[in-house]
Write an enzyme that holds these catalytic residues in place. Structure first.
Site, mmCIF file in Angstrom:
data_model
loop_
_atom_site.group_PDB
_atom_site.id
_atom_site.type_symbol
_atom_site.label_atom_id
_atom_site.label_comp_id
_atom_site.label_asym_id
_atom_site.label_seq_id
_atom_site.Cartn_x
_atom_site.Cartn_y
_atom_site.Cartn_z
ATOM 1 N N SER A 268 23.545 -48.541 39.420
ATOM 2 C CA SER A 268 23.102 -49.380 38.128
ATOM 3 C C SER A 268 24.428 -49.296 37.377
ATOM 4 C CB SER A 268 22.084 -49.064 37.358
ATOM 5 O OG SER A 268 22.147 -47.849 36.942
ATOM 6 N N LYS A 269 24.374 -50.241 36.189
ATOM 7 C CA LYS A 269 25.565 -50.304 35.330
ATOM 8 C C LYS A 269 25.650 -49.061 34.405
ATOM 9 C CE LYS A 269 25.387 -55.273 34.767
ATOM 10 N NZ LYS A 269 25.058 -56.160 33.801
ATOM 11 N N ARG A 270 24.332 -48.282 34.557
ATOM 12 C CA ARG A 270 24.335 -47.101 33.563
ATOM 13 C C ARG A 270 25.312 -46.170 33.622
ATOM 14 N NH1 ARG A 270 20.374 -43.233 32.915
ATOM 15 N NH2 ARG A 270 19.414 -43.921 34.910
ATOM 16 N N PHE A 271 25.551 -45.873 35.042
ATOM 17 C CA PHE A 271 26.424 -44.837 35.420
ATOM 18 C C PHE A 271 27.985 -45.220 35.810
ATOM 19 C CE2 PHE A 271 22.423 -42.785 36.436
ATOM 20 C CZ PHE A 271 22.808 -41.452 36.170
#
Ligand code: GLU
Length: 500
Positions: A268-271
């Site tokens: 995901s974009k979080r990482f």
């Protein structure tokens, strides 16, 4: 489950990459494209690009453009298409794209209509009149009865349209059978189709849904191997059953593992950045990106990790793709990018770096200067963007204050002016055409004289680069050449003398 040993690969391998243009091209999709492309290139097969734009609301031309641009940047070229590339305004694109525009499902609705009609006529599909509310009520009733919810089959046996009701969808009559297939990655996989219920395959004759359009296209495009991400695994039995109902040959399947965040959740974009083109923006080179993505779920025999495009093609083996998720490790990408930057042809790295310099309004018109600067700095840079930062001072001397010329408070500006003057006089003796590493290194003792090295080399380096941290002055001068080196030293002497 044991991965099946890949059976003999047919000569006429045909694979496809079938992205939906509903968002920026995801690195996971590019990994899927890459595995298909490597497989096709390895066996001299055909790689087809098919834009799956049946979802009219979510599909956007800009995202299709991004797909073509991303593939072109990566050098993933496709072999076929309905018309020359550019017919839909896709050109110009960088990189090695094929000569053809991609197939688009939105241009193939007549074909799907034919096969939908056939399924309806042959009793493999039927119109469903259930509204959303009807379906929700059926679902609740099943849950209340403790049953796993699925479509009740309400309209399956209707002999005439219910009065006053309009058809809502077309459903495929899913036979209550076990579906088994031999996945090239996952081994034998089996599903109980009785759990599916009759699935919706089209809104109406002109609006097929993904699961159906794929079956028709894979058959008409004579796809021999469907290589796609594991999140499609549960679609496969449905597609196999529809294919059987239409008498299509069954392709081989390979479901490749999901890409995971370092904490093993789904990427995901979080990482990490998930959009491929953000990596281009950040200065990663396509060679490294390709190498990195190829290693997400696959690795060649032995422990080599750095591979060129040709090596990847030669080594790729679908039978060595792992079943477990593949962690997206940006540090590894950084390492690979550094390694590729070191070994790529110098002119290519220079070209890439020039583009990032241009973003800083630095025109690197002098190709020789650029190549020499890149040669000096490339082993220190992580990305081409970093490299542009690292070579910028060769093109435009940064502003700096006179005090930067003083080494650790160990001398005065007067002394700086004096040592730089001495350096300039020594350097003037080297003719321009011999102003190279060897000649410069040879004259260094004369430049340093009796001084501690830092007293001379620090101001000399600052004079040449305008920076507190930069390469060795000899290296810098060999890149800048005689005139520019002397000009910069003279400027520093003026600064030191003026005290600012
Ligand atoms: N269009 C599908 C997607 O973007 C892929 C279809 C397939 O590979 O079968 O996920």
């Amino acid at each position: 489950m044991e991965a099946a040993a890949p059976k003999s690969i047919p000569k006429s391998v045909r694979v496809r990459f079938a992205p939906s243009p509903t968002g920026p091209l995801h690195v996971g999709s590019v990994r899927t494209a890459l595995f298909n492309w490597l497989f096709a290139r390895k066996y001299g097969g055909t790689f087809v690009l098919r834009i799956e734009d049946t979802d009219k609301e979510r599909s956007k031309k800009e995202f299709e453009k991004g797909i073509l641009e991303g593939l072109a940047w990566m050098g993933i070229d496709w072999d076929e298409g309905p018309e020359p590339l550019g017919t839909h305004g896709e050109l110009p694109l960088d990189g090695g794209v094929g000569a053809f525009g991609p197939y688009r499902q939105s241009e193939r609705t007549a074909l799907y209509k034919n096969y939908l009609t056939r399924l309806l006529e042959e009793g493999h599909a039927y119109y469903c009149y259930c509204t959303k509310e009807d379906i929700e009520a059926q679902r609740q009733a099943m849950l209340a009865a403790g049953l796993p919810p699925k479509y009740s089959g309400h309209c399956r046996t209707l002999t005439a349209p219910p009065p006053g009701k309009d058809p809502q969808t077309i459903r495929f009559k899913v036979p209550e059978t076990k579906v088994e297939f031999n996945d090239l990655v996952r081994g034998k996989v089996s599903f109980d189709a009785a759990l599916f219920g009759d699935i919706i395959i089209a809104k109406d004759l002109d609006n097929p849904l993904y699961n159906f359009a794929v079956v028709v296209d894979d058959a008409l495009m004579k796809i021999t191997h469907v290589i796609r991400a594991e999140d499609h695994l549960s679609n496969t039995p449905k597609q196999i059953l529809m294919g059987r109902a239409l008498g299509f040959p069954e392709p081989a399947y390979a479901h490749i593992p999901l890409i995971l965040n370092p904490d093993r959740s789904k990427m995901s974009k979080r990482f990490s950045d998930t959009a491929l083109l953000n990596y281009r923006e950040r200065g990663y080179v396509p060679e490294a990106m390709m190498n990195f993505l190829a290693l997400l779920g696959w690795h060649p025999k032995g422990d080599r990790e750095m591979l060129s495009k040709d090596e990847l093609i030669a080594e790729f083996d679908i039978g060595r793709v792992q079943q477990s998720g593949a962690v997206f490790n940006e540090e590894k990408l950084d390492w690979l990018n550094r390694e590729h930057l070191k070994t790529m042809p110098l002119d290519e790295v220079a070209r890439g770096t020039a583009a990032f310099l241009a973003q800083r309004n630095i025109v690197a018109a002098n190709e020789h200067l650029l190549e020499r600067a890149v040669a000096v700095q490339r082993s220190r840079a992580k990305t081409e963007r970093d490299l542009a930062d690292a070579v910028a001072f060769f093109f435009a001397l940064p502003e700096y204050g006179a005090e930067l010329l003083v080494w650790k408070d160990r001398s005065t500006l007067n002394e700086v002016a004096e040592v730089l003057g001495r350096a300039a006089r020594a350097l003037e003796k080297i003719p321009a055409e011999r102003f190279d590493l060897e000649a410069l290194a040879a004259i260094l003792p004369e430049i340093v004289g009796e001084h501690e090295r830092g007293i001379v080399l620090w101001p000399l380096r600052v004079a040449l680069s305008g920076l507190a941290a930069s390469p060795d002055p000899v290296e810098i001068m060999s890149v800048l050449g005689r005139d520019e080196s002397l000009r910069r030293i003279a400027g520093a002497i003026r600064k030191a003398s003026a005290g600012k």
